[in-house]
Design a protein around this motif. Structure first.
Motif, PDB file in Angstrom:
ATOM      1  N   LYS A   1       0.819  -1.221   0.000  1.00 35.04           N
ATOM      2  CA  LYS A   1       0.000   0.000   0.000  1.00 35.04           C
ATOM      3  C   LYS A   1       0.848   1.265   0.000  1.00 35.04           C
ATOM      4  O   LYS A   1       0.656   2.161  -0.818  1.00 35.04           O
ATOM      5  CB  LYS A   1      -0.937   0.018   1.233  1.00 35.04           C
ATOM      6  CG  LYS A   1      -1.752  -1.242   1.416  1.00 35.04           C
ATOM      7  CD  LYS A   1      -2.597  -1.171   2.666  1.00 35.04           C
ATOM      8  CE  LYS A   1      -1.849  -1.098   3.984  1.00 35.04           C
ATOM      9  NZ  LYS A   1      -1.111  -2.322   4.342  1.00 35.04           N
ATOM     10  N   THR A   2       1.794   1.309   0.946  1.00 36.31           N
ATOM     11  CA  THR A   2       2.650   2.499   1.054  1.00 36.31           C
ATOM     12  C   THR A   2       3.483   2.672  -0.206  1.00 36.31           C
ATOM     13  O   THR A   2       3.631   3.788  -0.718  1.00 36.31           O
ATOM     14  CB  THR A   2       3.547   2.404   2.309  1.00 36.31           C
ATOM     15  OG1 THR A   2       2.700   2.441   3.461  1.00 36.31           O
ATOM     16  CG2 THR A   2       4.547   3.537   2.378  1.00 36.31           C
TER      17      THR A   2
ATOM     18  N   LEU B   1       1.362   4.183  -2.897  1.00 35.86           N
ATOM     19  CA  LEU B   1       1.111   5.594  -2.607  1.00 35.86           C
ATOM     20  C   LEU B   1       2.354   6.430  -2.914  1.00 35.86           C
ATOM     21  O   LEU B   1       2.264   7.498  -3.533  1.00 35.86           O
ATOM     22  CB  LEU B   1       0.730   5.732  -1.126  1.00 35.86           C
ATOM     23  CG  LEU B   1      -0.056   6.987  -0.774  1.00 35.86           C
ATOM     24  CD1 LEU B   1      -1.477   6.844  -1.282  1.00 35.86           C
ATOM     25  CD2 LEU B   1      -0.079   7.201   0.732  1.00 35.86           C
TER      26      LEU B   1
ATOM     27  N   MET C   1      -0.163  15.575   0.941  1.00 35.31           N
ATOM     28  CA  MET C   1       0.013  14.254   1.563  1.00 35.31           C
ATOM     29  C   MET C   1      -0.008  14.335   3.086  1.00 35.31           C
ATOM     30  O   MET C   1       0.549  15.258   3.666  1.00 35.31           O
ATOM     31  CB  MET C   1       1.336  13.671   1.084  1.00 35.31           C
ATOM     32  CG  MET C   1       1.651  12.356   1.722  1.00 35.31           C
ATOM     33  SD  MET C   1       2.092  11.098   0.518  1.00 35.31           S
ATOM     34  CE  MET C   1       2.179   9.673   1.587  1.00 35.31           C
TER      35      MET C   1
ATOM     36  N   LEU D   1      -3.337  12.585  -0.520  1.00 34.95           N
ATOM     37  CA  LEU D   1      -3.023  11.188  -0.219  1.00 34.95           C
ATOM     38  C   LEU D   1      -2.752  11.019   1.274  1.00 34.95           C
ATOM     39  O   LEU D   1      -2.105  11.867   1.891  1.00 34.95           O
ATOM     40  CB  LEU D   1      -1.799  10.742  -1.017  1.00 34.95           C
ATOM     41  CG  LEU D   1      -1.962  10.919  -2.529  1.00 34.95           C
ATOM     42  CD1 LEU D   1      -1.161  12.109  -3.003  1.00 34.95           C
ATOM     43  CD2 LEU D   1      -1.570   9.681  -3.287  1.00 34.95           C
TER      44      LEU D   1
ATOM     45  N   ASP E   1      -1.474   8.224   4.287  1.00 35.82           N
ATOM     46  CA  ASP E   1      -0.935   6.909   4.632  1.00 35.82           C
ATOM     47  C   ASP E   1      -1.194   6.631   6.109  1.00 35.82           C
ATOM     48  O   ASP E   1      -0.489   7.148   6.968  1.00 35.82           O
ATOM     49  CB  ASP E   1       0.566   6.838   4.324  1.00 35.82           C
ATOM     50  CG  ASP E   1       1.079   5.404   4.382  1.00 35.82           C
ATOM     51  OD1 ASP E   1       0.287   4.496   4.727  1.00 35.82           O
ATOM     52  OD2 ASP E   1       2.265   5.191   4.079  1.00 35.82           O
TER      53      ASP E   1
ATOM     54  N   VAL F   1      -6.752   9.615  -1.922  1.00 39.93           N
ATOM     55  CA  VAL F   1      -6.268   8.225  -1.898  1.00 39.93           C
ATOM     56  C   VAL F   1      -5.844   7.936  -0.467  1.00 39.93           C
ATOM     57  O   VAL F   1      -5.014   8.654   0.092  1.00 39.93           O
ATOM     58  CB  VAL F   1      -5.082   8.012  -2.857  1.00 39.93           C
ATOM     59  CG1 VAL F   1      -4.752   6.522  -2.949  1.00 39.93           C
ATOM     60  CG2 VAL F   1      -5.393   8.579  -4.227  1.00 39.93           C
ATOM     61  N   TYR F   2      -6.454   6.920   0.111  1.00 38.80           N
ATOM     62  CA  TYR F   2      -6.328   6.683   1.542  1.00 38.80           C
ATOM     63  C   TYR F   2      -5.807   5.274   1.780  1.00 38.80           C
ATOM     64  O   TYR F   2      -6.403   4.305   1.304  1.00 38.80           O
ATOM     65  CB  TYR F   2      -7.713   6.851   2.167  1.00 38.80           C
ATOM     66  CG  TYR F   2      -7.720   6.933   3.662  1.00 38.80           C
ATOM     67  CD1 TYR F   2      -7.704   8.166   4.305  1.00 38.80           C
ATOM     68  CD2 TYR F   2      -7.740   5.786   4.438  1.00 38.80           C
ATOM     69  CE1 TYR F   2      -7.713   8.251   5.684  1.00 38.80           C
ATOM     70  CE2 TYR F   2      -7.739   5.858   5.819  1.00 38.80           C
ATOM     71  CZ  TYR F   2      -7.728   7.099   6.427  1.00 38.80           C
ATOM     72  OH  TYR F   2      -7.731   7.180   7.802  1.00 38.80           O
ATOM     73  N   VAL F   3      -4.697   5.164   2.491  1.00 36.91           N
ATOM     74  CA  VAL F   3      -4.119   3.848   2.771  1.00 36.91           C
ATOM     75  C   VAL F   3      -4.403   3.450   4.209  1.00 36.91           C
ATOM     76  O   VAL F   3      -4.189   4.238   5.132  1.00 36.91           O
ATOM     77  CB  VAL F   3      -2.583   3.877   2.541  1.00 36.91           C
ATOM     78  CG1 VAL F   3      -1.907   2.716   3.252  1.00 36.91           C
ATOM     79  CG2 VAL F   3      -2.272   3.837   1.058  1.00 36.91           C
TER      80      VAL F   3
END
Ligand code: ADP
Ligand code: MG
Length: 361
Positions: free
Chosen positions: A45-46, A49, A88, A165, A167, A197-199
């Protein structure tokens, strides 16, 4: 702004070994959605991103943000992070402890050499948006965890990015604050025309926050869908299991009847939500604990009426969690706290066919 990721792979080399962190990822993140990458730790995931942000260079493929190619191996394009128009929010070091709130939020504009009066105005507007006006001079260390997250959000938003984004931004907060901050974040993002965008590895967070969820495993996207689709109607066993507690039972497809798929399993004959599966093929039956309904008395005959014995019963506040033995299978069930049941009781229960899900092995 839409983000398109085509054929992106990423390898790391460490201690003489090659790690495939991303394995040919193809993904379109629609404009103005909250899009979550969900998966266990180490699933990539990271890395994904960071490839979008430009902090990591993929080994293959292409990334577009809106109409701009920001990375292409083939065309030899690599736009640096600060030119990608992104904001971010990271998991750790969300804000800089040696600066006050104003300086934290102003930083992205200062490095762009924005005039001072414009900076003051933008910072004021952004702090108002995250409901932190009046905190400008407060040292970052004198804020609560939730306030720090709002400052981090303000800093990510101040330069008016097209994409933001995150993380795992809430993973350092305690459970209650995490829940509140999640709600706030959803409300803030809902007011903006922005692609987020979401982790996270937290399934509840993903369900509560997202318009769409992409579930990752071992550097691959396994399945993409709305939270309800992923929870109620996953195609893959891994996804069904990862997104919530599930009873997973081996089954063999026996018939296609009246719009339902009928299987034979360790629970006996079970009528399930329809799936296009060949008669005789193997599948996994997925039943969530909350869809096991105890029926009083012996119950009337009908679809998926089963008998079992309560092997254990644990009070967890909003429900009892029961383990029900049926033949060789054991089912986890969530039972009404008012139900007068005891360990060792024989019970009848039903499984609603609409919530008997067949997933690929
Ligand atoms: P996630 O964010 O889903 O936990 P990551 O993207 O951080 O996963 O990691 C994916 C895989 O790549 C893991 O196996 C991880 O150990 C490895 N990895 C990540 N960063 C590095 C690095 N800088 N060097 C070597 N291996 C790395
Ligand atoms: Mg990570």
């Amino acid at each position: 702004m839409e983000i398109r990721i085509c054929g992106v792979s990423k390898y790391y080399y460490s201690e003489g070994k090659t790690i495939k962190a991303l394995d040919d990822v193809n993904l379109t993140i629609p404009a103005n959605e909250i899009f979550t990458l969900l998966g266990p730790s180490g699933s990539g995931k990271t890395t994904l991103l960071r490839c979008i942000v430009g902090l990591e260079m993929p080994d293959t493929g292409e990334i577009r943000i809106g109409n701009d190619v920001v990375w292409s191996k083939e065309k030899n394009i690599s736009v640096p992070p600060e030119k990608r128009g992104l904001g971010m929010v990271f998991q750790t070091y969300a804000i800089w402890p040696h600066m006050n709130v104003f300086d934290n939020v102003a930083y992205p504009l200062q490095v762009r050499n924005v005039p001072k009066d414009v900076i003051r105005q933008r910072v004021a507007e952004t702090l108002r948006f995250v409901q932190m006006e009046g905190f400008e001079r407060r040292p970052a260390t004198k804020l609560s965890g939730g306030q720090q997250q709002r400052v981090a959000l303000a800093r990510a938003l101040v330069a008016a990015p097209k994409v933001i984004l995150f993380d795992e931004p809430l993973s350092n907060l305690d459970a209650k604050l995490r829940e509140e901050t999640r709600k706030e974040l959803r409300a803030f993002l809902g007011k903006l025309q922005i692609t987020a965008v979401y982790v996270t590895h937290d399934r509840v967070e993903a369900l509560a926050l997202s318009d769409s969820i992409a579930v990752m495993r071992a550097g691959q996207i396994i399945e993409i869908g709305t939270p309800k689709k992923i929870y109620f109607d996953a195609d893959h066993r891994f996804v069904a299991d990862f997104i919530g507690r599930a009873n997973l039972i081996k089954a063999t497809v026996r018939a296609d009847e009246g719009g339902y798929t009928v299987v034979e399993s360790g629970l006996g004959r079970i009528v399930c939500q329809h799936r296009d599966l060949a008669i005789g093929s193997e599948a996994t039956l997925c039943v969530r604990p909350e869809f096991i309904r105890i029926v009083k008395g012996t119950g009337q005959a009908g679809s998926n009426l089963l008998n079992g014995r309560i092997e254990s019963l644990v009070f967890v506040g909003e429900a009892y969690e029961a383990e029900i033995r049926v033949g060789d299978e054991q089912l986890l069930a969530k039972i009404d706290p008012d139900a007068h049941l005891n360990e060792g009781d024989d019970v009848s229960f039903t499984l609603d066919p609409a919530h008997c899900l067949l997933v690929a092995l």
